[in-house]
Design a protein around this motif. Structure first.
Motif, PDB file in Angstrom:
ATOM      1  N   UNK A  78       0.850  -1.184   0.000  1.00 45.03           N
ATOM      2  CA  UNK A  78       0.000   0.000   0.000  1.00 45.03           C
ATOM      3  C   UNK A  78       0.890   1.240   0.000  1.00 45.03           C
ATOM      4  N   UNK A  79       0.465   2.267  -0.722  1.00 44.74           N
ATOM      5  CA  UNK A  79       1.178   3.532  -0.727  1.00 44.74           C
ATOM      6  C   UNK A  79       0.244   4.665  -1.109  1.00 44.74           C
ATOM      7  N   UNK A  80       0.728   5.888  -0.980  1.00 39.47           N
ATOM      8  CA  UNK A  80      -0.089   7.043  -1.319  1.00 39.47           C
ATOM      9  C   UNK A  80      -0.405   7.076  -2.815  1.00 39.47           C
ATOM     10  N   UNK A  81      -1.502   7.729  -3.155  1.00 43.19           N
ATOM     11  CA  UNK A  81      -1.816   8.014  -4.554  1.00 43.19           C
ATOM     12  C   UNK A  81      -0.735   8.923  -5.132  1.00 43.19           C
ATOM     13  N   UNK A  82      -0.237   8.591  -6.317  1.00 41.75           N
ATOM     14  CA  UNK A  82       0.717   9.459  -6.998  1.00 41.75           C
ATOM     15  C   UNK A  82       2.149   9.182  -6.628  1.00 41.75           C
ATOM     16  N   UNK A  83       3.064   9.610  -7.521  1.00 41.52           N
ATOM     17  CA  UNK A  83       4.488   9.399  -7.307  1.00 41.52           C
ATOM     18  C   UNK A  83       5.207  10.698  -7.011  1.00 41.52           C
TER      19      UNK A  83
END
Length: 330
Positions: A78-83
């Motif tokens: 899982x990670x935040x939306x966007x890079x």
């Protein structure tokens, strides 16, 4: 536990969800334009992939949510939306209530999700995420590591331009004044703000300046990023955040910047200039003039955003850190 979980992009565009999210980002002390629903929705629409699943955690009741966790699941991660290429800041979204309560509920939400690794990038150094979230997750045996990811220099803006100049290091103040005198000697110049009626034409001019100024900027603006950039500029204009400026020498536009004014801060997002005028330092001087304009507008902070380029410190930037947090379970 107060939890509603939505995993479809339609929940971002749902008027009720959108309104609550927007209201919280506008109030959040640690908020930024990168956390707004329009920025995150625009990115997801542009870069969504079949291998990735949007996981928008709504913390609290759906009618009166206390916050949001816009995440993406890819496999067991899982990670935040966007890079980090298009987002200078990431974080969770919550209001002005006690952050400990929000993070306790958020930790419960996360524990009920399927993941083995939680990778959270670009968290600002003053975010309560860095202190509260690890404490609640580590209670259940999760392991957490936090490391510096990058820097985001910025300036606390004083009330006047003269105060700003006096706050610079002596050498930097001397150099800035010398360069302004040299530009004045070359001919008349002015700072011009883009007119919304000519946004498309102005944006084309800006992108040309950006591509000319540095090869890496030209390589960066691949078609997908270019489309995102255009869409986001349009939305920022509609939302009242966009500030696109040009430096004109005579009738010629020789440098341009795109900024966003949000929550009392001016964020310098990107810039470019004509190489033939590089000897007049038009790129740096335009940024200085935009700082002066921000002071005149009564803004409180000028954010150079991600990166430790020397000009940011010559113009008075003070270093702040971005952090990357990784949480492992099991």
């Amino acid at each position: 536990m107060r939890l509603h979980v939505a995993c479809r992009i339609s929940d971002i565009t749902n008027p009720q969800i959108y309104s609550h999210w927007k209201n919280l980002t506008d109030r959040q002390e640690y908020g930024s334009i990168f956390l707004t629903p329009e920025w995150q929705h625009t990115w997801w629409e542009q870069f969504r992939e079949d291998s990735k699943e949007l996981v928008l955690l709504v913390v609290g009741s759906e009618e009166f949510p206390s916050g949001f966790a816009p995440l993406v699941r890819e496999g067991n991660k899982l990670g935040f939306v966007g890079g980090t290429d298009l987002f200078d800041y990431h974080d969770f979204i919550f209001g002005d209530h006690d952050p400990a309560i929000f993070y306790k509920d958020l930790a419960c939400c996360l524990k009920n999700q399927a993941w083995n690794r939680l990778e959270l990038e670009s968290i600002p150094e003053d975010s309560p995420t860095l202190t509260h979230l690890p404490s609640f997750l580590e209670e259940d045996g999760y392991s957490t590591s936090i490391e510096v990811e990058d820097v985001v220099p910025g300036i606390i803006l004083p009330p006047t331009w003269e105060d700003y100049l006096l706050g610079l290091r002596k050498k930097d103040r001397h150099e800035l004044r010398r360069k302004l005198r040299r530009l004045t000697a070359h001919g008349p110049y002015q700072l011009v703000r883009s007119n919304p009626e000519f946004l498309e034409n102005d944006l084309d001019q800006f992108l040309d300046l950006m591509s000319e100024s540095k090869e890496e900027k030209r390589d960066f603006m691949v078609p997908d990023r270019g489309e995102f950039f255009r869409n986001m500029v349009q939305k920022a204009q509609s939302g009242g955040y966009l500030r696109m400026f040009f430096l004109e020498l005579g009738d010629e536009r020789v440098a341009g910047v795109i900024c966003f004014d949000y929550s009392g801060h001016r964020l310098l997002y990107n810039s470019g200039y004509k190489l033939q005028y590089g000897r007049y330092s038009v790129g740096l001087l335009l940024k200085a003039l935009v700082i002066e304009d921000a002071i005149t507008e009564g803004l409180t902070y000028f954010d150079f955003l991600r990166g430790a380029e020397p000009y940011k410190f010559h113009l008075g930037g003070r270093e702040k850190n971005l952090y990357r947090m990784v949480v492992s379970r099991g």
